[in-house]
Design a protein around this motif. Structure first.
Motif, short mmCIF file in Angstrom:
data_model
loop_
_atom_site.label_atom_id
_atom_site.label_comp_id
_atom_site.label_asym_id
_atom_site.label_seq_id
_atom_site.Cartn_x
_atom_site.Cartn_y
_atom_site.Cartn_z
N GLY A 170 -2.01 -8.02 4.51
CA GLY A 170 -0.62 -8.25 4.14
C GLY A 170 -0.25 -7.74 2.76
N PHE A 171 -1.18 -7.09 2.04
CA PHE A 171 -0.87 -6.57 0.70
C PHE A 171 -0.12 -5.24 0.81
CE2 PHE A 171 -4.26 -9.50 -0.43
CZ PHE A 171 -3.80 -10.03 -1.63
N PHE A 172 0.82 -5.04 -0.10
CA PHE A 172 1.56 -3.78 -0.12
C PHE A 172 0.62 -2.63 -0.44
CE2 PHE A 172 5.12 -6.69 -0.86
CZ PHE A 172 6.08 -6.16 -0.02
N THR A 173 0.78 -1.53 0.29
CA THR A 173 0.04 -0.31 -0.01
C THR A 173 0.97 0.84 -0.38
OG1 THR A 173 0.03 0.32 2.34
CG2 THR A 173 -1.87 -0.93 1.51
N TYR A 174 2.26 0.70 -0.05
CA TYR A 174 3.22 1.77 -0.36
C TYR A 174 4.64 1.22 -0.26
CZ TYR A 174 6.28 5.77 0.24
OH TYR A 174 7.31 6.66 0.11
N SER A 175 5.52 1.78 -1.08
CA SER A 175 6.96 1.55 -0.96
C SER A 175 7.68 2.78 -1.46
CB SER A 175 7.40 0.33 -1.77
OG SER A 175 8.82 0.20 -1.72
N ASN A 176 8.73 3.19 -0.76
CA ASN A 176 9.50 4.34 -1.24
C ASN A 176 10.45 3.91 -2.36
OD1 ASN A 176 11.45 2.95 0.20
ND2 ASN A 176 12.25 4.75 1.23
N ARG A 177 11.21 4.87 -2.86
CA ARG A 177 12.07 4.58 -4.01
C ARG A 177 13.11 3.52 -3.69
NH1 ARG A 177 13.19 10.95 -5.22
NH2 ARG A 177 11.11 11.49 -5.98
N ALA A 178 13.67 3.60 -2.48
CA ALA A 178 14.70 2.62 -2.11
C ALA A 178 14.15 1.20 -2.13
CB ALA A 178 15.26 2.94 -0.72
N GLY A 179 12.89 1.04 -1.66
CA GLY A 179 12.27 -0.29 -1.68
C GLY A 179 12.00 -0.77 -3.09
N SER B 83 13.82 -4.05 -4.70
CA SER B 83 12.97 -5.21 -5.05
C SER B 83 12.90 -5.43 -6.56
CB SER B 83 11.57 -5.00 -4.50
OG SER B 83 10.90 -3.96 -5.19
N GLY B 84 13.06 -4.36 -7.33
CA GLY B 84 12.93 -4.48 -8.78
C GLY B 84 11.51 -4.37 -9.28
N TYR B 85 10.54 -4.20 -8.37
CA TYR B 85 9.13 -4.09 -8.76
C TYR B 85 8.72 -2.62 -8.89
CZ TYR B 85 8.45 -9.04 -7.60
OH TYR B 85 8.52 -10.41 -7.56
N SER B 86 7.71 -2.39 -9.69
CA SER B 86 7.06 -1.08 -9.72
C SER B 86 5.98 -1.07 -8.63
CB SER B 86 6.42 -0.82 -11.08
OG SER B 86 5.33 -1.72 -11.28
N MET B 87 5.49 0.14 -8.30
CA MET B 87 4.45 0.21 -7.28
C MET B 87 3.18 -0.50 -7.75
SD MET B 87 4.25 1.34 -4.18
CE MET B 87 3.22 -0.02 -3.64
N GLY B 88 2.90 -0.40 -9.05
CA GLY B 88 1.73 -1.10 -9.58
C GLY B 88 1.83 -2.60 -9.43
N GLU B 89 3.03 -3.14 -9.57
CA GLU B 89 3.23 -4.58 -9.39
C GLU B 89 3.14 -4.97 -7.93
OE1 GLU B 89 6.23 -5.74 -13.06
OE2 GLU B 89 7.03 -4.59 -11.36
N ASP C 88 4.91 -12.83 0.06
CA ASP C 88 5.28 -13.38 -1.24
C ASP C 88 6.75 -13.13 -1.55
OD1 ASP C 88 2.69 -14.20 -1.63
OD2 ASP C 88 2.11 -12.42 -2.77
N LEU C 89 7.32 -12.08 -0.97
CA LEU C 89 8.70 -11.73 -1.25
C LEU C 89 9.68 -12.31 -0.23
CD1 LEU C 89 8.47 -8.02 -2.42
CD2 LEU C 89 8.14 -10.12 -3.69
N VAL C 90 9.16 -12.96 0.82
CA VAL C 90 10.04 -13.61 1.79
C VAL C 90 10.42 -14.98 1.24
CG1 VAL C 90 10.24 -14.48 4.15
CG2 VAL C 90 8.95 -12.38 3.70
N GLU D 230 15.11 -10.13 11.19
CA GLU D 230 15.95 -10.24 10.01
C GLU D 230 15.45 -11.41 9.17
OE1 GLU D 230 20.01 -10.61 11.17
OE2 GLU D 230 20.10 -8.62 12.11
N PHE D 231 15.36 -11.19 7.86
CA PHE D 231 14.92 -12.27 6.98
C PHE D 231 15.38 -11.98 5.56
CE2 PHE D 231 11.56 -9.10 7.18
CZ PHE D 231 11.28 -8.86 5.85
N PRO D 232 15.51 -13.03 4.74
CA PRO D 232 15.88 -12.83 3.33
C PRO D 232 14.62 -12.70 2.47
CG PRO D 232 16.02 -15.15 3.88
CD PRO D 232 15.54 -14.45 5.13
N PHE D 233 14.64 -11.80 1.52
CA PHE D 233 13.50 -11.69 0.61
C PHE D 233 13.99 -11.84 -0.83
CE2 PHE D 233 13.40 -7.66 -1.75
CZ PHE D 233 14.47 -7.00 -1.16
N ARG D 234 13.03 -12.19 -1.68
CA ARG D 234 13.33 -12.50 -3.08
C ARG D 234 12.95 -11.31 -3.95
NH1 ARG D 234 10.50 -17.73 -4.74
NH2 ARG D 234 8.70 -16.41 -4.34
N THR D 235 13.88 -10.83 -4.75
CA THR D 235 13.60 -9.71 -5.65
C THR D 235 12.87 -10.21 -6.89
OG1 THR D 235 15.64 -9.89 -6.95
CG2 THR D 235 15.75 -8.66 -4.87
#
Length: 504
Positions: free
Chosen positions: A176-185, A189-195, A203-205, A231-236
């Motif tokens: 369940g850990f993030f391995t990639y996100s594009n620029r839009a994501g 989200s407000g996070y960097s890829m490193g974060e 964790d973001l749901v 559909e779900f809400p996530f926390r930035t």
């Protein structure tokens, strides 16, 4: 010099382009012997002999050889230096040593430095096959390089599309850990890829939705369903909530689960609009329910006033007419006879008016509904319906308690259903069933008419059908309408027996 002849099949592709062989050899005779061995393979080629570093360097640039044959020991140059020079200019150029002597350790060392093969001059019979093999391997390498480059180009195009799309694209691993996100994501989200690499997607749901999202993806994994939408809400990062509509695809490698690829859209604004519409609809429904309640109360009041006051007045008037008729019988004259006839006609008119008053009063609010209950009112309405339309009916119902608002809603829906049967169905019989199912009152009205169509059910101009559904919704119930061509229509009404939240 250009030589030609027959060619083995695997060299046909090579022969489609010119083969150029550069020979680094101080002995012209040895060079001719080597060329002669290659001619035996049927390979078409051009060749050039050089013997110094300067001429070798120049030929690499101008002749652009396909393959190099080199003696190891030369008066003014050496094969190792030539190999290193060729490798620096054309790293994948096949380089074969054709030499008199070459020790095993030296041969291994040269192969490690990039030599393709070596052939002793005392065994030139190996040269032709060695050249064929070197050219074949070079061709295969070039094809492989082209395929790899095409794959890399395709990946780069895909990466550019993914990076620049407005859709949110991200991947998670099996834990369940993030391995990639594009620029839009990342932007949303407000996070960097490193974060993100240190976070799990859950964790973001928003906490109150995590179990639902976890269960959804677990079911997808267990069922091996390729894709699914949720559909779900996530926390930035800034603790704001955004709604996503996410489509997830399972990632499987060699039959093993590796995680999910997810494509998502930000639907926060759409959700806000939907919620506003829902709130507005609820307010409108509450207003309509209140108006309906007021209308029912007003109709009940008017019905009672018509029935009581106008009915009493008509009854008193009839009593006066009967008294006058009796008095006139004491005067058996022609004038008295005419007056008595007139009074009799007036009595008949009063009787008809009384019946009209009762009918209007019943239509405004049938007293049987308030006095005897819903089932009795349904039976009374069926009798009235049968008298007006000559349509036969069957009633299967038992007595049960249902509060006034719910009874009123069901009865009005029932009236509308009978009206639709009379106007549109061409039915000859109606079956009505009323019963209790757990804490629900169920009313079923079925006819043997032509059968309502799906188009008619879904028509926004079908005010009667919409009214039936709205009345049911006002008391927390539902109306289901189904038709089958040539086999009639069935209307099923369900309302809760206890209506604490009713507006009607």
């Amino acid at each position: 010099m250009l030589l030609s002849g027959s060619c083995t099949p695997y060299l046909q592709g090579i022969m489609s382009s010119s083969v150029r062989i550069l020979v680094l050899e101080d002995s012209e005779a040895d060079a001719l012997l080597a060329v002669h061995e290659i001619e035996k393979t049927g390979l078409a080629f051009e060749w050039r002999r050089v013997e110094t570093e300067e001429s070798f360097r120049s030929a690499l640039a101008s002749f652009r050889p396909t393959l190099v044959l080199a003696d190891y020991t030369l008066p003014h140059y050496d094969g190792r230096s030539a190999l290193l020079l060729a490798r620096s200019i054309q790293p994948e150029l096949p380089f074969l040593f054709v030499t008199g002597t070459l020790g095993e350790e030296l041969a291994i060392d040269l192969l490690k430095q990039g030599a393709t093969d070596y052939v002793l001059k005392s065994r030139l019979g190996r040269l032709g096959p060695a050249v064929q093999r070197a050219l074949r391997e070079q061709n295969e390498l070039q094809q492989r390089r082209k395929a790899e480059q095409a794959h890399l180009d395709a990946l780069e195009r895909y990466r550019q599309v993914v990076e620049n799309t407005t859709e949110i694209v991200y991947s998670v691993d099996a834990k369940g850990f993030f391995t990639y996100s594009n620029r839009a994501g990342l932007k949303l989200s407000g996070y960097s890829m490193g974060e993100l690499w240190r976070l799990q997607s859950l964790d973001l749901v928003m906490p109150e939705h995590r179990n639902r999202v976890r269960t959804h993806y677990m079911r997808q994994y267990l069922s091996k369903q390729p894709t699914s939408l949720i559909e779900f809400p996530f926390r930035t990062k800034h603790h704001t909530a955004r709604w996503l509509a996410a489509s997830a695809a399972l990632v499987m490698e060699n039959g093993e689960y590796r995680g999910f690829h997810v494509i998502a859209r930000d639907i926060t604004e759409q959700k806000a609009i939907q919620e506003e519409i829902l709130r507005t609809n609820e307010q409108l429904r509450a207003l309509a329910a209140r108006l309906e309640s007021v209308r029912e109360d007003e109709q009940t009041r008017i019905a009672r006033e018509i029935h009581d006051e106008l009915g009493q007045a008509l009854t008193g008037l009839k009593m006066d007419l009967v008294w006058m008729e009796k008095k006139l019988r004491e005067f058996p004259s022609d004038a008295g006879y005419v007056l008595r006839e007139k009074l009799t006609a007036m009595e008949s008119l009063i009787d008809e008016t009384v019946q009209a008053v009762r009918r209007i009063s019943a239509e405004l609010r049938p007293s049987v509904l308030d006095d005897l209950g819903l089932v009795a009112a349904i039976e009374w309405q069926l009798e009235q319906f049968a008298e007006r339309t000559a349509i036969k009916y069957s009633l299967d119902a038992g007595e049960m308690e249902i509060d006034r608002p719910h009874a009123t809603a069901v009865f009005r829906i029932f009236q509308e259903a009978l009206t639709n049967i009379a106007r549109h169905s061409s039915a000859t019989r109606v079956w009505v069933k009323a019963k209790r199912e757990d804490e629900t009152f169920l009313l079923e009205v079925k006819d043997n008419g032509r059968g309502i169509t799906e188009e008619e059910i879904g028509k926004y101009t079908s005010i009667g059908l919409l009214g039936m559904k709205e009345r049911a919704l006002m008391v927390g119930g539902s109306v289901d309408i189904r038709g089958k061509a040539g086999k009639g229509t069935t209307v099923t009404v369900r309302v809760p027996l206890e209506g604490k939240d009713s507006h009607v």
